[in-house]
Design a protein around this motif. Sequence first.
Motif, short mmCIF file in Angstrom:
data_model
loop_
_atom_site.label_atom_id
_atom_site.label_comp_id
_atom_site.label_asym_id
_atom_site.label_seq_id
_atom_site.Cartn_x
_atom_site.Cartn_y
_atom_site.Cartn_z
N LEU A 1 -4.48 36.16 51.84
CA LEU A 1 -4.54 36.37 50.31
C LEU A 1 -5.63 37.60 50.07
N ALA A 2 -6.97 37.52 50.80
CA ALA A 2 -8.06 38.22 50.65
C ALA A 2 -7.54 39.87 51.02
N PHE A 3 -6.96 39.94 52.01
CA PHE A 3 -6.52 41.31 52.52
C PHE A 3 -5.57 41.91 51.61
N ARG A 4 -4.56 41.07 51.44
CA ARG A 4 -3.51 41.47 50.38
C ARG A 4 -4.04 41.93 49.10
N THR A 5 -4.92 41.26 48.55
CA THR A 5 -5.70 41.56 47.30
C THR A 5 -6.44 42.84 47.29
N VAL A 6 -7.32 42.96 48.44
CA VAL A 6 -8.03 44.11 48.69
C VAL A 6 -7.00 45.44 48.72
N ALA A 7 -5.94 45.23 49.67
CA ALA A 7 -5.06 46.38 49.80
C ALA A 7 -4.22 46.75 48.63
N GLY A 8 -4.12 45.76 47.86
CA GLY A 8 -3.34 46.01 46.51
C GLY A 8 -4.28 46.76 45.42
N HIS A 9 -5.37 46.48 45.58
CA HIS A 9 -6.75 46.88 44.84
C HIS A 9 -6.70 48.43 45.05
N TYR A 10 -6.64 48.85 46.11
CA TYR A 10 -6.91 50.21 46.55
C TYR A 10 -5.65 51.16 46.36
N ARG A 11 -4.29 50.48 46.23
CA ARG A 11 -3.09 51.10 45.70
C ARG A 11 -3.08 51.18 44.19
N GLY A 12 -4.06 50.70 43.56
CA GLY A 12 -4.07 50.85 41.99
C GLY A 12 -3.53 49.79 41.40
N GLU A 13 -3.20 48.56 42.10
CA GLU A 13 -2.48 47.47 41.59
C GLU A 13 -3.69 46.44 40.95
N ASP A 14 -3.40 45.65 40.02
CA ASP A 14 -4.25 44.46 39.52
C ASP A 14 -4.25 43.45 40.23
N SER A 15 -4.57 43.49 41.38
CA SER A 15 -4.29 42.45 42.37
C SER A 15 -5.26 41.36 42.29
N LEU A 16 -6.53 41.77 41.72
CA LEU A 16 -7.49 40.69 41.57
C LEU A 16 -7.24 39.92 40.33
N LEU A 17 -6.68 40.36 39.65
CA LEU A 17 -6.39 39.83 38.35
C LEU A 17 -5.12 38.94 38.70
N GLN A 18 -4.26 39.42 39.34
CA GLN A 18 -3.06 38.38 39.74
C GLN A 18 -3.54 37.39 40.27
N LEU A 19 -4.52 37.36 41.37
CA LEU A 19 -4.97 36.32 42.00
C LEU A 19 -5.55 35.23 41.06
N LEU A 20 -6.13 35.95 40.11
CA LEU A 20 -6.94 34.93 38.93
C LEU A 20 -5.98 34.14 38.28
N GLU A 21 -4.97 34.86 37.88
CA GLU A 21 -4.03 34.32 36.94
C GLU A 21 -3.10 33.27 37.85
N LEU A 22 -3.12 33.26 39.08
CA LEU A 22 -2.57 32.34 39.99
C LEU A 22 -3.32 31.10 40.08
N ARG A 23 -4.64 31.25 40.10
CA ARG A 23 -5.72 30.07 40.05
C ARG A 23 -5.43 29.40 38.61
N GLU A 24 -5.57 30.21 37.72
CA GLU A 24 -5.48 29.69 36.45
C GLU A 24 -4.05 28.95 35.98
N ALA A 25 -3.20 29.47 36.65
CA ALA A 25 -1.70 28.74 36.43
C ALA A 25 -1.77 27.19 37.00
N VAL A 26 -2.58 27.29 38.26
CA VAL A 26 -2.59 26.11 38.84
C VAL A 26 -3.49 25.04 38.17
N GLU A 27 -4.66 25.49 37.90
CA GLU A 27 -5.70 24.48 37.27
C GLU A 27 -5.27 24.14 36.01
N THR A 28 -4.73 25.06 35.22
CA THR A 28 -4.27 24.63 33.95
C THR A 28 -3.03 23.73 33.79
N GLY A 29 -2.26 23.74 34.83
CA GLY A 29 -1.33 22.68 35.09
C GLY A 29 -1.66 21.47 35.37
N LEU A 30 -2.73 21.55 35.96
CA LEU A 30 -3.21 20.31 36.64
C LEU A 30 -4.38 19.33 35.67
#
Length: 240
Positions: free
Chosen positions: A77-106
């Motif tokens: 997860l960490a490597f994918r997020t870093v690689a995505g960041h340097y490709r110009g993707e919002d990968s850190l925000l995407q990982l945050l949204e994953l955390r948010e979806a899980v915690e909000t649902g629980l």
Amino acid sequence: MAARDLQERIKKLIVDRRLPSGAPLPTEPELMEYLGASRNSVREALKALQAMGIVEIRHGFGTYVGSMSFAPMIEGLAFRTVAGHYRGEDSLLQLLELREAVETGLVSRLAGRLPEADLVELNALVDRMEQEAAEGTGLAETDRAFHATLYRGLDNVLLSEVLEAFWDAFHRVQRDLVDVPQDPRVTCRQHREILDAVRSGDSLRAEEAIRDHFGNIRTRLSTTGASEPSEPHARRNERV
């Protein structure tokens, strides 16, 4: 025999024999005979399984069932997020949204259902966060302990480990990629609101409190950019 097939047969052996973490596996010659494979093929299969945390090779002692932790998942997860960041993707925000979806649902499942002992522990953790904020020290470990204690109430070990994996991956990447400004008083207030909502038994209020918390993090991330990675350990105590 294909390497993947050997890995699957070793995993099946562990399952079929009900071997717990730390239990010894058959010796290398025994595995060669059992699998009908060469020494090199068995060793390569075991090395691959070790990388997944399924087995642990202790040189000079043998091979044992591994801890089967989420460490490889965190690394991925960490490597994918870093690689995505340097490709110009919002990968850190995407990982945050994953955390948010899980915690909000629980969190709604916890509202009004936590035992008093857990509520007391959570209250003590928020008190400690407030003290740390006043002293200007990092909230990292206390913040982490709050979330771990909160979802412990669901009595689901696998779920707790997954949430810990998301936490580890997000904060490792966030720490190294971006310098996110943080007002510890806001962080404390949001955790106090989450606790109060859960204690009150108001599931909708609890969900809203979690969304508020993650919404604040998202806003700060969205307004913070990074073109170069920071020193890996420079902001070890920063958390959101």
